[in-house]
Design a protein around this motif. Structure first.
Motif, PDB file in Angstrom:
ATOM      1  N   GLN A   3       8.882   6.534  -2.629  1.00 53.33           N
ATOM      2  CA  GLN A   3       7.825   7.475  -2.190  1.00 53.33           C
ATOM      3  C   GLN A   3       7.858   8.707  -2.601  1.00 53.33           C
ATOM      4  OE1 GLN A   3       5.025   6.087  -0.769  1.00 53.33           O
ATOM      5  NE2 GLN A   3       4.188   7.988  -0.487  1.00 53.33           N
ATOM      6  N   LEU A   4       9.183   9.247  -2.844  1.00 49.84           N
ATOM      7  CA  LEU A   4       9.370  10.629  -3.188  1.00 49.84           C
ATOM      8  C   LEU A   4       8.929  11.133  -4.577  1.00 49.84           C
ATOM      9  CD1 LEU A   4      10.537  13.550  -3.021  1.00 49.84           C
ATOM     10  CD2 LEU A   4      12.672  12.617  -3.478  1.00 49.84           C
ATOM     11  N   CYS A  32       9.581   2.414 -12.895  1.00 48.32           N
ATOM     12  CA  CYS A  32      10.628   1.615 -12.077  1.00 48.32           C
ATOM     13  C   CYS A  32      10.821   2.212 -10.629  1.00 48.32           C
ATOM     14  CB  CYS A  32      11.867   1.186 -12.872  1.00 48.32           C
ATOM     15  SG  CYS A  32      11.786   0.197 -14.158  1.00 48.32           S
ATOM     16  N   TRP A  33      10.966   3.558 -10.805  1.00 49.75           N
ATOM     17  CA  TRP A  33      11.305   4.492  -9.564  1.00 49.75           C
ATOM     18  C   TRP A  33      10.055   4.193  -8.693  1.00 49.75           C
ATOM     19  CZ3 TRP A  33      13.123   9.785 -11.825  1.00 49.75           C
ATOM     20  CH2 TRP A  33      14.357   9.293 -12.636  1.00 49.75           C
ATOM     21  N   GLU A  34       8.942   4.328  -9.158  1.00 40.93           N
ATOM     22  CA  GLU A  34       7.848   4.452  -8.202  1.00 40.93           C
ATOM     23  C   GLU A  34       7.642   3.005  -7.549  1.00 40.93           C
ATOM     24  OE1 GLU A  34       4.092   5.787  -9.807  1.00 40.93           O
ATOM     25  OE2 GLU A  34       5.210   8.043 -10.084  1.00 40.93           O
ATOM     26  N   ASN A  35       7.900   1.981  -8.300  1.00 46.56           N
ATOM     27  CA  ASN A  35       7.751   0.818  -7.703  1.00 46.56           C
ATOM     28  C   ASN A  35       9.117   0.136  -7.130  1.00 46.56           C
ATOM     29  OD1 ASN A  35       4.813  -0.062  -8.489  1.00 46.56           O
ATOM     30  ND2 ASN A  35       5.739   0.780 -10.462  1.00 46.56           N
ATOM     31  N   ASP A  36       9.941   0.907  -6.829  1.00 45.34           N
ATOM     32  CA  ASP A  36      11.156   0.798  -6.234  1.00 45.34           C
ATOM     33  C   ASP A  36      12.207  -0.402  -6.792  1.00 45.34           C
ATOM     34  OD1 ASP A  36      13.035   1.636  -4.390  1.00 45.34           O
ATOM     35  OD2 ASP A  36      12.237   0.377  -2.672  1.00 45.34           O
ATOM     36  N   ARG A  37      11.908  -0.343  -8.117  1.00 42.11           N
ATOM     37  CA  ARG A  37      12.790  -1.368  -8.615  1.00 42.11           C
ATOM     38  C   ARG A  37      14.075  -0.899  -9.591  1.00 42.11           C
ATOM     39  NH1 ARG A  37       7.131  -3.192 -11.463  1.00 42.11           N
ATOM     40  NH2 ARG A  37       7.969  -1.734 -13.005  1.00 42.11           N
ATOM     41  N   ALA A  38      14.325   0.373  -9.212  1.00 46.16           N
ATOM     42  CA  ALA A  38      15.637   1.089  -9.949  1.00 46.16           C
ATOM     43  C   ALA A  38      16.033   2.202  -8.847  1.00 46.16           C
ATOM     44  CB  ALA A  38      15.281   1.616 -11.124  1.00 46.16           C
TER      45      ALA A  38
END
Length: 71
Positions: A3-4, A32-38
């Protein structure tokens, strides 16, 4: 943290490609960060924190919320 990253990108009014370039990262990394995959690495967190600090008032609330300290 997903979310950040999304909020920060929107605060800077950037598309993912330009946001990635501003942080000297790749588009897939941002995605990947925005989709919480990494998870963000410590150097990446430093870049995010620096960007938050540079946003001054717009980034101050996010900085306090996610980093637990004032920018």
């Amino acid at each position: 943290m997903a979310q950040l990253v999304l909020e920060l990108r929107k605060l800077t009014a950037r598309i993912q490609e330009k946001f990635a370039a501003r942080l000297d990262l790749t588009l897939p990394t941002i995605n990947c960060w925005e989709n919480d995959r990494a998870q963000l690495s410590p150097p990446a967190l430093d870049k995010i924190e620096s960007l938050l600090c540079n946003l001054r008032d717009k980034g101050k609330a996010r900085h306090q919320e996610y980093c637990g300290k004032e920018g």
